[in-house]
Design an enzyme around this catalytic site. Structure first.
Site, short mmCIF file in Angstrom:
data_model
loop_
_atom_site.label_atom_id
_atom_site.label_comp_id
_atom_site.label_asym_id
_atom_site.label_seq_id
_atom_site.Cartn_x
_atom_site.Cartn_y
_atom_site.Cartn_z
N HIS A 86 0.23 103.82 76.88
CA HIS A 86 -0.62 104.70 76.06
C HIS A 86 -1.98 104.84 76.75
CE1 HIS A 86 -3.07 106.18 72.75
NE2 HIS A 86 -1.94 106.55 72.16
N GLU A 156 0.64 113.08 76.38
CA GLU A 156 -0.51 113.06 75.49
C GLU A 156 -1.78 113.34 76.29
OE1 GLU A 156 0.27 110.56 71.75
OE2 GLU A 156 -0.36 109.20 73.31
P1 PGA Z 1 -3.53 111.28 67.31
O1 PGA Z 1 -3.10 110.04 68.23
O2 PGA Z 1 -2.28 111.88 66.74
O3 PGA Z 1 -4.41 110.66 66.28
O4 PGA Z 1 -4.26 112.23 68.20
C1 PGA Z 1 -2.03 110.13 69.11
C2 PGA Z 1 -1.83 108.80 69.75
O5 PGA Z 1 -2.65 107.89 69.59
O6 PGA Z 1 -0.84 108.61 70.45
#
Ligand code: PGA
Length: 238
Positions: A86, A156
Protein backbone atom coordinates in the site's frame (compact mmCIF):
# COMPACT_ATOMS: atom_id res chain seq x y z
CA UNK A 1 -5.46 2.56 11.63
CA UNK A 2 -9.15 3.22 12.09
CA UNK A 3 -11.87 1.91 14.42
CA UNK A 4 -11.94 0.25 17.83
CA UNK A 5 -13.64 -2.91 19.08
CA UNK A 6 -17.03 -1.32 19.44
CA UNK A 7 -17.08 0.46 16.10
CA UNK A 8 -15.52 -2.52 14.30
CA UNK A 9 -18.16 -4.86 15.70
CA UNK A 10 -20.90 -2.48 14.62
CA UNK A 11 -19.45 -2.14 11.11
CA UNK A 12 -19.04 -5.87 10.67
CA UNK A 13 -22.58 -6.55 11.86
CA UNK A 14 -24.00 -3.93 9.50
CA UNK A 15 -22.05 -5.46 6.60
CA UNK A 16 -23.05 -9.02 7.46
CA UNK A 17 -26.71 -8.00 7.81
CA UNK A 18 -26.70 -5.70 4.81
CA UNK A 19 -24.99 -7.58 2.00
CA UNK A 20 -27.46 -9.29 -0.25
CA UNK A 21 -27.23 -12.71 -1.82
CA UNK A 22 -27.29 -10.88 -5.15
CA UNK A 23 -24.01 -9.20 -4.19
CA UNK A 24 -22.42 -12.33 -2.78
CA UNK A 25 -23.26 -14.41 -5.84
CA UNK A 26 -21.58 -12.02 -8.23
CA UNK A 27 -18.81 -10.34 -6.27
CA UNK A 28 -15.90 -11.33 -4.10
CA UNK A 29 -16.18 -9.08 -1.07
CA UNK A 30 -13.38 -8.84 1.49
CA UNK A 31 -12.69 -6.72 4.54
CA UNK A 32 -9.12 -6.02 5.69
CA UNK A 33 -9.03 -4.70 9.27
CA UNK A 34 -6.01 -3.75 11.33
CA UNK A 35 -4.11 -6.80 12.68
CA UNK A 36 -5.54 -6.71 16.19
CA UNK A 37 -9.11 -7.05 14.93
CA UNK A 38 -8.51 -9.64 12.22
CA UNK A 39 -9.41 -12.72 14.30
CA UNK A 40 -12.48 -11.06 15.69
CA UNK A 41 -13.67 -10.07 12.22
CA UNK A 42 -12.98 -13.57 10.83
CA UNK A 43 -15.24 -14.93 13.59
CA UNK A 44 -17.93 -12.37 12.96
CA UNK A 45 -18.09 -13.13 9.22
CA UNK A 46 -18.19 -16.89 9.71
CA UNK A 47 -21.09 -18.33 7.76
CA UNK A 48 -21.18 -15.34 5.39
CA UNK A 49 -19.40 -15.09 2.06
CA UNK A 50 -17.44 -12.02 3.13
CA UNK A 51 -13.74 -12.87 3.23
CA UNK A 52 -11.17 -11.33 5.51
CA UNK A 53 -7.67 -10.07 4.82
CA UNK A 54 -4.93 -8.15 6.58
CA UNK A 55 -3.34 -4.85 5.62
CA UNK A 56 0.23 -6.12 5.55
CA UNK A 57 2.39 -9.16 6.31
CA UNK A 58 6.03 -9.91 6.94
CA UNK A 59 8.45 -10.71 4.14
CA UNK A 60 9.94 -13.34 6.47
CA UNK A 61 8.81 -16.92 6.93
CA UNK A 62 8.83 -17.08 10.74
CA UNK A 63 11.12 -16.60 13.72
CA UNK A 64 12.78 -13.80 15.64
CA UNK A 65 11.22 -10.77 13.94
CA UNK A 66 9.59 -8.97 16.85
CA UNK A 67 6.52 -7.04 15.89
CA UNK A 68 6.03 -8.68 12.51
CA UNK A 69 3.18 -10.94 11.45
CA UNK A 70 3.84 -13.87 9.14
CA UNK A 71 1.63 -14.69 6.17
CA UNK A 72 1.31 -18.22 7.57
CA UNK A 73 -0.16 -16.79 10.79
CA UNK A 74 -2.74 -14.82 8.84
CA UNK A 75 -3.69 -17.94 6.94
CA UNK A 76 -3.82 -19.86 10.21
CA UNK A 77 -6.42 -17.50 11.70
CA UNK A 78 -8.63 -17.59 8.62
CA UNK A 79 -7.47 -14.83 6.28
CA UNK A 80 -7.89 -15.17 2.54
CA UNK A 81 -6.21 -11.96 1.39
CA UNK A 82 -3.42 -9.62 2.41
CA UNK A 83 -2.75 -6.13 1.08
CA UNK A 84 0.93 -5.59 0.29
CA UNK A 85 2.74 -2.47 -0.89
CA UNK A 86 0.00 0.00 0.00
CA UNK A 87 1.35 3.46 -0.82
CA UNK A 88 1.18 4.45 2.84
CA UNK A 89 3.57 1.63 3.63
CA UNK A 90 5.78 2.42 0.64
CA UNK A 91 5.85 6.06 1.82
CA UNK A 92 5.91 5.93 5.65
CA UNK A 93 7.77 2.64 6.06
CA UNK A 94 10.10 3.04 3.10
CA UNK A 95 8.95 -0.21 1.55
CA UNK A 96 10.65 -0.98 -1.75
CA UNK A 97 9.12 -3.03 -4.52
CA UNK A 98 11.69 -5.71 -3.70
CA UNK A 99 10.32 -5.97 -0.16
CA UNK A 100 6.74 -5.91 -1.42
CA UNK A 101 7.63 -8.75 -3.78
CA UNK A 102 8.97 -10.82 -0.87
CA UNK A 103 5.79 -10.17 1.10
CA UNK A 104 3.63 -11.15 -1.87
CA UNK A 105 5.74 -14.25 -2.30
CA UNK A 106 5.24 -15.23 1.35
CA UNK A 107 1.51 -14.67 0.94
CA UNK A 108 1.27 -16.88 -2.15
CA UNK A 109 3.43 -19.57 -0.58
CA UNK A 110 1.06 -19.76 2.39
CA UNK A 111 -2.16 -19.74 0.40
CA UNK A 112 -3.11 -16.10 0.81
CA UNK A 113 -3.98 -13.91 -2.16
CA UNK A 114 -1.81 -10.77 -2.05
CA UNK A 115 -3.45 -7.55 -3.22
CA UNK A 116 -0.36 -5.88 -4.65
CA UNK A 117 -0.71 -2.08 -4.68
CA UNK A 118 0.94 0.24 -7.17
CA UNK A 119 0.47 3.91 -7.94
CA UNK A 120 2.23 7.15 -8.75
CA UNK A 121 2.42 10.41 -6.77
CA UNK A 122 1.06 13.72 -8.05
CA UNK A 123 4.58 14.93 -8.89
CA UNK A 124 5.33 11.78 -10.84
CA UNK A 125 2.11 12.17 -12.84
CA UNK A 126 2.76 15.85 -13.51
CA UNK A 127 6.24 14.95 -14.75
CA UNK A 128 4.70 12.43 -17.16
CA UNK A 129 6.34 9.54 -15.32
CA UNK A 130 3.18 7.78 -14.12
CA UNK A 131 3.51 4.80 -16.45
CA UNK A 132 7.25 4.46 -15.80
CA UNK A 133 6.67 4.41 -12.05
CA UNK A 134 3.71 2.03 -12.12
CA UNK A 135 5.47 -0.21 -14.66
CA UNK A 136 8.58 -0.44 -12.48
CA UNK A 137 6.47 -1.14 -9.38
CA UNK A 138 4.68 -3.95 -11.20
CA UNK A 139 7.87 -5.54 -12.47
CA UNK A 140 9.51 -5.21 -9.05
CA UNK A 141 6.59 -6.25 -6.86
CA UNK A 142 5.04 -9.26 -8.59
CA UNK A 143 6.74 -12.53 -7.59
CA UNK A 144 7.71 -15.29 -9.96
CA UNK A 145 5.01 -17.92 -10.16
CA UNK A 146 2.19 -15.40 -9.89
CA UNK A 147 -0.98 -15.95 -11.83
CA UNK A 148 -4.49 -14.59 -12.10
CA UNK A 149 -5.57 -17.21 -9.54
CA UNK A 150 -3.16 -16.31 -6.79
CA UNK A 151 -2.81 -12.52 -6.81
CA UNK A 152 -4.69 -9.28 -7.37
CA UNK A 153 -3.32 -5.90 -8.48
CA UNK A 154 -4.63 -2.61 -7.08
CA UNK A 155 -3.89 0.64 -8.88
CA UNK A 156 -4.08 3.50 -6.43
CA UNK A 157 -2.82 6.89 -7.55
CA UNK A 158 -1.26 8.24 -4.35
CA UNK A 159 -2.78 11.68 -4.89
CA UNK A 160 -6.29 10.18 -4.91
CA UNK A 161 -6.05 8.22 -1.64
CA UNK A 162 -8.02 9.79 1.17
CA UNK A 163 -8.01 13.15 -0.59
CA UNK A 164 -11.45 13.14 -2.15
CA UNK A 165 -9.76 13.55 -5.54
CA UNK A 166 -10.57 10.72 -7.90
CA UNK A 167 -8.74 10.00 -11.09
CA UNK A 168 -10.98 10.63 -14.09
CA UNK A 169 -12.43 7.55 -15.77
CA UNK A 170 -10.17 8.40 -18.75
CA UNK A 171 -7.02 8.41 -16.57
CA UNK A 172 -8.13 5.19 -14.92
CA UNK A 173 -8.92 3.55 -18.25
CA UNK A 174 -5.52 4.50 -19.68
CA UNK A 175 -3.58 3.29 -16.64
CA UNK A 176 -5.52 0.04 -16.29
CA UNK A 177 -4.97 -0.71 -19.98
CA UNK A 178 -1.26 -0.03 -19.46
CA UNK A 179 -1.19 -2.35 -16.43
CA UNK A 180 -3.00 -5.11 -18.35
CA UNK A 181 -0.50 -4.77 -21.17
CA UNK A 182 2.44 -4.76 -18.78
CA UNK A 183 1.15 -7.91 -17.06
CA UNK A 184 1.08 -9.71 -20.40
CA UNK A 185 4.92 -9.49 -20.47
CA UNK A 186 5.29 -12.08 -17.75
CA UNK A 187 1.94 -13.75 -17.13
CA UNK A 188 0.27 -16.22 -19.44
CA UNK A 189 -3.17 -15.49 -17.97
CA UNK A 190 -2.78 -11.71 -17.70
CA UNK A 191 -6.24 -11.14 -19.19
CA UNK A 192 -7.78 -12.75 -16.11
CA UNK A 193 -5.79 -10.89 -13.45
CA UNK A 194 -8.11 -8.75 -11.36
CA UNK A 195 -7.03 -5.12 -11.39
CA UNK A 196 -8.73 -3.02 -8.71
CA UNK A 197 -8.94 0.75 -8.65
CA UNK A 198 -8.54 2.57 -5.34
CA UNK A 199 -8.47 6.20 -4.30
CA UNK A 200 -11.55 8.07 -3.10
CA UNK A 201 -13.97 5.54 -4.54
CA UNK A 202 -17.42 6.30 -3.16
CA UNK A 203 -21.05 5.51 -3.99
CA UNK A 204 -21.30 8.56 -6.26
CA UNK A 205 -18.41 7.61 -8.54
CA UNK A 206 -18.30 3.83 -8.13
CA UNK A 207 -20.55 2.90 -11.05
CA UNK A 208 -18.50 4.96 -13.51
CA UNK A 209 -15.17 3.70 -12.22
CA UNK A 210 -16.27 0.08 -11.97
CA UNK A 211 -17.65 0.06 -15.52
CA UNK A 212 -14.36 1.32 -16.92
CA UNK A 213 -12.62 -1.27 -19.13
CA UNK A 214 -9.99 -3.30 -17.24
CA UNK A 215 -11.31 -2.18 -13.84
CA UNK A 216 -12.29 -5.41 -12.10
CA UNK A 217 -13.10 -4.07 -8.65
CA UNK A 218 -12.26 -1.51 -6.01
CA UNK A 219 -9.97 -1.10 -3.01
CA UNK A 220 -12.01 1.08 -0.72
CA UNK A 221 -10.54 3.11 2.15
CA UNK A 222 -12.60 5.86 3.77
CA UNK A 223 -15.95 4.75 2.36
CA UNK A 224 -15.42 1.23 3.73
CA UNK A 225 -15.69 2.58 7.27
CA UNK A 226 -19.41 3.15 6.73
CA UNK A 227 -21.41 0.03 5.93
CA UNK A 228 -24.04 1.76 3.81
CA UNK A 229 -21.39 3.39 1.63
CA UNK A 230 -19.35 0.22 1.27
CA UNK A 231 -22.43 -1.79 0.34
CA UNK A 232 -23.60 0.89 -2.08
CA UNK A 233 -20.24 0.65 -3.84
CA UNK A 234 -20.57 -3.14 -3.96
CA UNK A 235 -24.04 -2.84 -5.52
CA UNK A 236 -22.66 -0.38 -8.07
CA UNK A 237 -20.40 -3.19 -9.32
CA UNK A 238 -23.32 -5.49 -10.16
P1 PGA B 1 -9.60 6.01 0.09
O1 PGA B 1 -8.39 5.04 0.47
O2 PGA B 1 -10.68 5.18 -0.53
O3 PGA B 1 -9.99 6.62 1.39
O4 PGA B 1 -9.04 7.02 -0.87
C1 PGA B 1 -7.95 4.05 -0.40
C2 PGA B 1 -6.88 3.26 0.28
O5 PGA B 1 -6.42 3.62 1.36
O6 PGA B 1 -6.46 2.24 -0.26
Amino acid sequence: MNMDTQSADALVKALADGYSSEVSQVLDLAVCPAFVYVSRVVGAFEGTSIAVGAQDCSDKEQGAYTGQVAASMLRDIGCTYVIVGHSERRQYNDESSELVCQKASQAIEHGLVPIICVGETAEEREAGKDEDIVGAQLVGSIPQGSSADNMVIAYEPVWAIGTGKTATPEDVQAMHAFIREKLSDGLADSQNVRILYGGSMKPENAADLLSTPNVDGGLIGGASLEADKFLAIARAAL
